[in-house]
Design a protein around this motif. Sequence first.
Motif, PDB file in Angstrom:
ATOM      1  N   LYS A 132       0.820  -1.159   0.198  1.00 16.75           N
ATOM      2  CA  LYS A 132       0.045  -0.073   0.108  1.00 16.75           C
ATOM      3  C   LYS A 132       1.164   1.356   0.080  1.00 16.75           C
ATOM      4  N   VAL A 133       0.838   2.101  -0.927  1.00 15.60           N
ATOM      5  CA  VAL A 133       1.603   3.145  -1.197  1.00 15.60           C
ATOM      6  C   VAL A 133       1.666   4.373  -0.037  1.00 15.60           C
ATOM      7  N   ALA A 134       0.479   4.299   0.630  1.00 13.08           N
ATOM      8  CA  ALA A 134       0.347   5.258   1.907  1.00 13.08           C
ATOM      9  C   ALA A 134       1.093   4.933   3.038  1.00 13.08           C
ATOM     10  N   SER A 135       1.020   3.674   3.284  1.00 12.87           N
ATOM     11  CA  SER A 135       1.711   3.163   4.428  1.00 12.87           C
ATOM     12  C   SER A 135       2.891   2.187   4.496  1.00 12.87           C
ATOM     13  N   VAL A 136       3.126   1.784   3.139  1.00 16.82           N
ATOM     14  CA  VAL A 136       4.389   0.663   2.961  1.00 16.82           C
ATOM     15  C   VAL A 136       5.355   0.916   2.224  1.00 16.82           C
ATOM     16  N   PRO A 137       6.483   1.445   2.977  1.00 14.92           N
ATOM     17  CA  PRO A 137       7.601   1.876   1.772  1.00 14.92           C
ATOM     18  C   PRO A 137       7.956   1.070   0.677  1.00 14.92           C
ATOM     19  N   VAL A 138       7.847  -0.239   0.836  1.00 15.48           N
ATOM     20  CA  VAL A 138       7.912  -0.842  -0.592  1.00 15.48           C
ATOM     21  C   VAL A 138       6.912  -0.585  -1.575  1.00 15.48           C
ATOM     22  N   GLY A 139       5.961  -0.261  -1.177  1.00  7.65           N
ATOM     23  CA  GLY A 139       4.809   0.397  -2.177  1.00  7.65           C
ATOM     24  C   GLY A 139       5.082   1.651  -2.813  1.00  7.65           C
ATOM     25  N   ARG A 140       5.744   2.379  -2.028  1.00 11.89           N
ATOM     26  CA  ARG A 140       6.176   3.881  -2.596  1.00 11.89           C
ATOM     27  C   ARG A 140       7.180   3.635  -3.575  1.00 11.89           C
ATOM     28  N   TYR A 141       8.487   2.874  -3.183  1.00  9.13           N
ATOM     29  CA  TYR A 141       9.597   2.492  -4.109  1.00  9.13           C
ATOM     30  C   TYR A 141       8.883   1.855  -5.433  1.00  9.13           C
ATOM     31  N   THR A 142       7.766   0.962  -5.396  1.00  8.53           N
ATOM     32  CA  THR A 142       7.186   0.343  -6.365  1.00  8.53           C
ATOM     33  C   THR A 142       6.713   1.105  -7.442  1.00  8.53           C
ATOM     34  N   GLN A 143       5.914   2.223  -6.863  1.00  7.23           N
ATOM     35  CA  GLN A 143       5.189   3.333  -7.727  1.00  7.23           C
ATOM     36  C   GLN A 143       6.137   4.139  -8.182  1.00  7.23           C
ATOM     37  N   GLN A 144       7.375   4.645  -7.569  1.00  5.58           N
ATOM     38  CA  GLN A 144       8.401   5.349  -8.048  1.00  5.58           C
ATOM     39  C   GLN A 144       8.850   4.540  -9.395  1.00  5.58           C
ATOM     40  N   ALA A 145       9.210   3.257  -9.288  1.00  9.63           N
ATOM     41  CA  ALA A 145       9.891   2.619 -10.360  1.00  9.63           C
ATOM     42  C   ALA A 145       9.011   2.425 -11.389  1.00  9.63           C
ATOM     43  N   LEU A 146       7.632   2.002 -11.285  1.00 12.61           N
ATOM     44  CA  LEU A 146       6.778   1.913 -12.346  1.00 12.61           C
ATOM     45  C   LEU A 146       6.437   3.381 -13.094  1.00 12.61           C
ATOM     46  N   GLY A 147       6.383   4.285 -12.128  1.00 12.68           N
ATOM     47  CA  GLY A 147       6.386   5.571 -12.682  1.00 12.68           C
ATOM     48  C   GLY A 147       7.428   6.120 -13.514  1.00 12.68           C
ATOM     49  N   SER A 148       8.529   5.649 -13.148  1.00 14.44           N
ATOM     50  CA  SER A 148       9.738   5.860 -14.181  1.00 14.44           C
ATOM     51  C   SER A 148       9.442   5.376 -15.680  1.00 14.44           C
ATOM     52  N   ALA A 149       8.931   3.912 -15.483  1.00 19.08           N
ATOM     53  CA  ALA A 149       8.932   3.533 -16.709  1.00 19.08           C
ATOM     54  C   ALA A 149       7.548   3.675 -17.488  1.00 19.08           C
ATOM     55  N   GLN A 150       6.963   4.383 -16.871  1.00 17.55           N
ATOM     56  CA  GLN A 150       5.423   4.925 -17.493  1.00 17.55           C
ATOM     57  C   GLN A 150       4.584   3.812 -17.487  1.00 17.55           C
ATOM     58  N   LEU A 151       4.452   2.932 -16.294  1.00 22.67           N
ATOM     59  CA  LEU A 151       3.689   1.878 -16.436  1.00 22.67           C
ATOM     60  C   LEU A 151       2.703   1.822 -15.185  1.00 22.67           C
ATOM     61  N   TRP A 152       2.754   2.759 -14.234  1.00 21.19           N
ATOM     62  CA  TRP A 152       2.034   2.687 -13.053  1.00 21.19           C
ATOM     63  C   TRP A 152       0.550   2.940 -13.481  1.00 21.19           C
ATOM     64  N   SER A 153      -0.016   3.690 -14.170  1.00 19.88           N
ATOM     65  CA  SER A 153      -1.526   3.931 -14.539  1.00 19.88           C
ATOM     66  C   SER A 153      -1.745   2.660 -15.436  1.00 19.88           C
ATOM     67  N   ALA A 154      -0.853   2.529 -16.284  1.00 20.03           N
ATOM     68  CA  ALA A 154      -1.282   1.083 -17.333  1.00 20.03           C
ATOM     69  C   ALA A 154      -1.729  -0.297 -16.478  1.00 20.03           C
TER      70      ALA A 154
END
Length: 246
Positions: A132-154
């Motif tokens: 979970k992005v709001a409370s779990v750090p690995v979720g935020r790292y994942t969101q950053q990684a997928l965002g950098s790859a322009q895949l988070w929304s998809a």
Amino acid sequence: MKRLLLSLSLALPLLASAQQLTVSAAASLTDAFKEIAPKFEAARPGATLRFNFAASGVLLQQIAQGAPVDVFASADQETMNRGVDQKVIAVDTRRDFAANTLVLVTPAQGAPAIATLIDLKKPEVKRIAVGKVASVPVGRYTQQALGSAQLWSALSPKLVFADNVRQVLDYVARGEVEAGFVYRTDAELARGKVAIAMTVGGHAPVTYPVAVVADSRQAALARDFVTFLGGAEAQAVLARYGFGKP
């Protein structure tokens, strides 16, 4: 009566010397910290460590609400920064003591072939576990990684959110999802149940800060534990579990 008073007088120094330290730590630290505990207790006679493992954001919320915690170890800098902003952390005690790596894992058997993040768009990849992005750090790292790859929304329709990194690992190990994002240290603990498909970049460095909680009733002992984590004995344990130096 005299005998009772004598017994109490002899017991009081023992009671006074017994110190319990409560440490709230990120779930990914569970195994390493459980091994570090007896080493610290042996070095500090009379001290007892008690752990509370969960997602870093959940732990900080508990501390902010008054939970009796002495030391806080987070899996990211952002959560610790929030603790500083909320004035629940003794800022001068803050130290980085470990580092980790984000990896993509799949079930060990019967998983679709995944070599790059783009492969997560394949139709056979139906569910992807993330924290979970709001409370779990690995979720935020994942969101950053997928965002950098322009895949988070998809990939958003495929995402299954977990309460902590160990839950992500469990989802993958049980085959309930086709892939998940965890730390390398967690993946190594589940070898045979999960396979590491790739190391993931495109996110902030995964570093672990630790600090004494401002309202700790065992401040001196809490400082000792923070110092101990940076020492050779604790660092050797962390290294065995795959953690790097910050």
